[in-house]
Scaffold this motif. Structure first.
Motif, short mmCIF file in Angstrom:
data_model
loop_
_atom_site.label_atom_id
_atom_site.label_comp_id
_atom_site.label_asym_id
_atom_site.label_seq_id
_atom_site.Cartn_x
_atom_site.Cartn_y
_atom_site.Cartn_z
N PHE A 105 -13.57 -1.58 6.19
CA PHE A 105 -12.57 -1.14 7.16
C PHE A 105 -11.48 -2.20 7.31
N PHE A 106 -11.89 -3.47 7.35
CA PHE A 106 -10.93 -4.58 7.46
C PHE A 106 -9.98 -4.60 6.28
N PHE A 107 -10.49 -4.53 5.07
CA PHE A 107 -9.63 -4.60 3.89
C PHE A 107 -8.74 -3.36 3.76
N PHE A 108 -9.26 -2.21 4.21
CA PHE A 108 -8.42 -1.01 4.21
C PHE A 108 -7.22 -1.19 5.13
N LEU A 109 -7.44 -1.65 6.35
CA LEU A 109 -6.35 -1.87 7.30
C LEU A 109 -5.39 -2.95 6.81
N LEU A 110 -5.93 -3.98 6.17
CA LEU A 110 -5.09 -5.09 5.70
C LEU A 110 -4.20 -4.66 4.54
N PHE A 111 -4.75 -4.02 3.55
CA PHE A 111 -3.99 -3.67 2.34
C PHE A 111 -3.15 -2.40 2.52
N PHE A 112 -3.58 -1.49 3.38
CA PHE A 112 -2.86 -0.23 3.58
C PHE A 112 -2.09 -0.23 4.90
N ARG A 113 -1.77 -1.41 5.41
CA ARG A 113 -1.14 -1.52 6.73
C ARG A 113 0.23 -0.84 6.79
N GLN A 114 1.02 -0.95 5.73
CA GLN A 114 2.36 -0.36 5.74
C GLN A 114 2.28 1.16 5.78
N GLU A 115 1.44 1.72 4.93
CA GLU A 115 1.28 3.17 4.91
C GLU A 115 0.73 3.68 6.24
N LEU A 116 -0.16 2.92 6.83
CA LEU A 116 -0.78 3.33 8.09
C LEU A 116 0.24 3.39 9.22
N ILE A 117 1.03 2.33 9.37
CA ILE A 117 2.01 2.27 10.46
C ILE A 117 3.10 3.32 10.28
N ILE A 118 3.63 3.43 9.08
CA ILE A 118 4.74 4.36 8.84
C ILE A 118 4.29 5.81 8.98
N LEU A 172 1.55 7.09 10.66
CA LEU A 172 1.09 7.48 12.00
C LEU A 172 2.13 7.27 13.08
N LEU A 173 2.93 6.21 12.97
CA LEU A 173 3.86 5.87 14.05
C LEU A 173 5.32 6.06 13.69
N SER A 174 5.63 6.35 12.45
CA SER A 174 6.99 6.54 11.91
C SER A 174 7.62 5.20 11.54
N ASP A 175 8.71 5.28 10.77
CA ASP A 175 9.36 4.05 10.28
C ASP A 175 10.11 3.31 11.38
N LYS A 176 10.12 3.84 12.61
CA LYS A 176 10.73 3.12 13.73
C LYS A 176 9.96 1.83 14.04
N TYR A 177 8.72 1.78 13.58
CA TYR A 177 7.87 0.65 13.91
C TYR A 177 7.54 -0.22 12.70
N ILE A 178 8.47 -0.30 11.76
CA ILE A 178 8.26 -1.15 10.59
C ILE A 178 8.06 -2.61 11.00
N LEU A 179 8.78 -3.05 12.04
CA LEU A 179 8.66 -4.43 12.50
C LEU A 179 7.28 -4.72 13.10
N ALA A 180 6.52 -3.66 13.37
CA ALA A 180 5.17 -3.87 13.91
C ALA A 180 4.16 -4.20 12.82
N ILE A 181 4.54 -4.02 11.55
CA ILE A 181 3.59 -4.23 10.45
C ILE A 181 3.09 -5.67 10.38
N PRO A 182 3.97 -6.71 10.45
CA PRO A 182 3.45 -8.09 10.44
C PRO A 182 2.55 -8.40 11.64
N VAL A 183 2.87 -7.82 12.79
CA VAL A 183 2.01 -8.01 13.97
C VAL A 183 0.64 -7.40 13.72
N PHE A 184 0.64 -6.21 13.14
CA PHE A 184 -0.61 -5.53 12.83
C PHE A 184 -1.45 -6.33 11.84
N MET A 185 -0.78 -6.92 10.84
CA MET A 185 -1.49 -7.71 9.84
C MET A 185 -2.20 -8.90 10.49
#
Length: 477
Positions: free
Chosen positions: A305-318, A320-333
């Motif tokens: 689960f950890f590696f899935f969230l880490l490697f697929f973080r960009q696809e996950l944020i965009i 589920l939350l839309s590209d308005k939250y691209i800046l949230a990707i580094p925070v999520f990482m």
């Protein structure tokens, strides 16, 4: 030997059922959050979350560690405690819950214009449900609890859908949800009453002194409150000091992953129940065996689960939350870097040995260190630095708990963790998921990549769990 094999099966079974009981409400809540965030205006969605944030901060004060203490002891010991507590203490506790419910009701009626009685009863019913759920788990009423959990989750989701369809109203929503919560509490009360009629404390072996139990309860209550504060303090500070836009980015980037705390809580509770039920409660070998066993099982789920969230973080944020939250990707990482620690319950041994003071020392130090690191790391890395401060403090806290637990058991810290098993899994899972992510990115869109990645993660978890359970059964643990 047959006894360890039974213990092993019981540990997995208890962990599984406790997880299932708590999984469905968390899943329903996650789906509602994603759904409402897309369909409600930002201000209205903020008011909706305002109710839950304050509920989740206040209800631990109402429970004050009782729900955590319950799973530390056997059902017979719990019955003995219930029968030994005088009526005046039950009355005082009722007044305590009523006072907190009053404070919560004043907050909601003042800011959200919700009728006073709704939040007052909501907090009381919610808090008592949490306590009774732990009580019923100790009595292993798993089938009934699972059915109630599914029905409650379905009703919770349906009420949200219905109110949104009818024309969203906070008053209507929380009035209906109060009815759902009250129904769950009534069912819990009925089952608990039946258990109390069937079980009595006669013949219970002498357990810890009441003063020892009271001391542990107080420490667990403080720890539970500190954990909630730790979960929300960064979001609270960000909302006060930065703009609403930056605050939204940080909140979405540092969102809680509900499945992981549920797994950790289920495993920790199951280990405590297993030790409480054993005849040699303080046998160091049993403690080491159960902690390693739980760590191996949890890592089979948490690491993929950890590696899935880490490697697929960009696809996950965009996605589920839309590209308005691209800046949230580094925070999520940065936020997900703490997940590998969730493959182990670092406080279980301390709780079993009634070292509540040590647990709270670690919790307070964790909170103070995280707050101290927030500003310098924010100046260095921006919003991701704030998330990193909490990751660093959590790793240091886990190290402190592990070293102290090993000291109490008079063993090496490495004896308490299955480090060879973990290292192998980390290498294998990282290689598999980073390869799958790279291959999917070459040929598919973000959405398809996310779906394939989730399918791959699920497959890896299932295979890893089957291998782990087969291996543990083969060696008789």
């Amino acid at each position: 030997m047959p006894l360890p094999r039974v213990a092993g099966n019981s540990l997995f079974s208890n962990s599984f059922f406790i997880f299932i009981i708590r999984f469905f409400p968390s899943l329903a809540n996650l789906l509602v959050v994603i759904w409402y965030s897309k369909h409600l205006p930002v201000a209205m969605y903020g008011n909706y979350q305002h109710f839950w944030i304050q509920l989740f901060v206040i209800y631990p004060l109402a429970c004050f560690g009782i729900h955590v203490l319950i799973v530390t002891y056997s059902r017979d010991m719990i019955m003995k405690l219930i029968e030994s507590i005088s009526g005046k203490y039950y009355l005082l506790y009722g007044l305590w819950v009523a006072g907190l419910s009053l404070a919560f009701a004043l907050l909601q009626s003042g800011t959200l214009n919700i009728p006073f009685l709704v939040p007052f009863l909501f907090l009381a019913a919610y808090s008592l449900s949490v306590i009774l759920e732990s009580f019923l788990i100790v009595f292993r009423n798993y089938t009934l609890l699972s059915i109630i959990s599914i029905l409650y989750s379905a009703a919770y989701a349906f009420v949200h859908w219905y109110v949104l369809k009818q024309g969203f109203s906070l008053q209507m929503l929380f009035s209906y949800l109060l009815g759902v919560t009250a129904c769950r509490l009534c069912l819990y009360c009925g089952i608990a009453f039946r258990n109390m009629m069937k079980h009595h404390s006669e013949g219970v072996e002498e357990g810890p002194a009441i003063s020892t139990i009271r001391n542990l309860w107080l420490h667990l209550g403080v720890y539970d409150v500190l954990q909630i504060l730790f979960s929300w303090i960064d979001k609270f500070i960000i909302s006060l000091l930065l703009t609403a836009q930056l605050s939204a980015i940080y909140v979405n980037g540092s969102m809680n992953i509900p499945i992981i705390p549920l797994l950790l809580s289920a495993a920790g509770s199951a280990v405590l129940m297993q030790l409480a039920a054993g005849k040699q409660e303080d046998d160091t070998a049993d403690v080491i065996r159960l902690m390693n066993q739980a760590g191996k099982i949890l890592s089979a789920i948490v690491f993929p689960f950890f590696f899935f969230l880490l490697f697929f973080r960009q696809e996950l944020i965009i996605t589920l939350l839309s590209d308005k939250y691209i800046l949230a990707i580094p925070v999520f990482m940065m936020s997900v870097l703490v997940l590998p620690l969730r493959a182990y319950s670092f406080t279980t041994v301390l709780q079993k040995m009634h070292k509540g003071a040590i647990i709270n020392i670690g919790a307070v130090a964790d909170l103070l260190l995280a707050c101290g690191l927030m500003y310098p790391l924010y100046k260095w890395l921006g919003l991701p630095g704030v998330a990193l401060s909490f990751v660093i403090s959590t790793y240091l806290q886990a190290t402190f708990y592990l070293v102290y637990s090993a000291k109490l058991l008079n063993v090496s810290p490495l004896k308490l963790i299955p480090y060879a098993n973990w290292l192998t899994k980390l290498i294998v899972f990282a290689t598999l998921l980073i390869s799958i992510h790279y291959a999917c990115n070459l040929y598919f869109t973000d959405k398809i990549t996310l779906i394939l990645g989730a399918a791959a993660m699920t497959t890896i978890i299932m295979v890893s769990l089957l291998v782990e359970l087969k291996k543990q059964k083969h060696v008789g643990i």
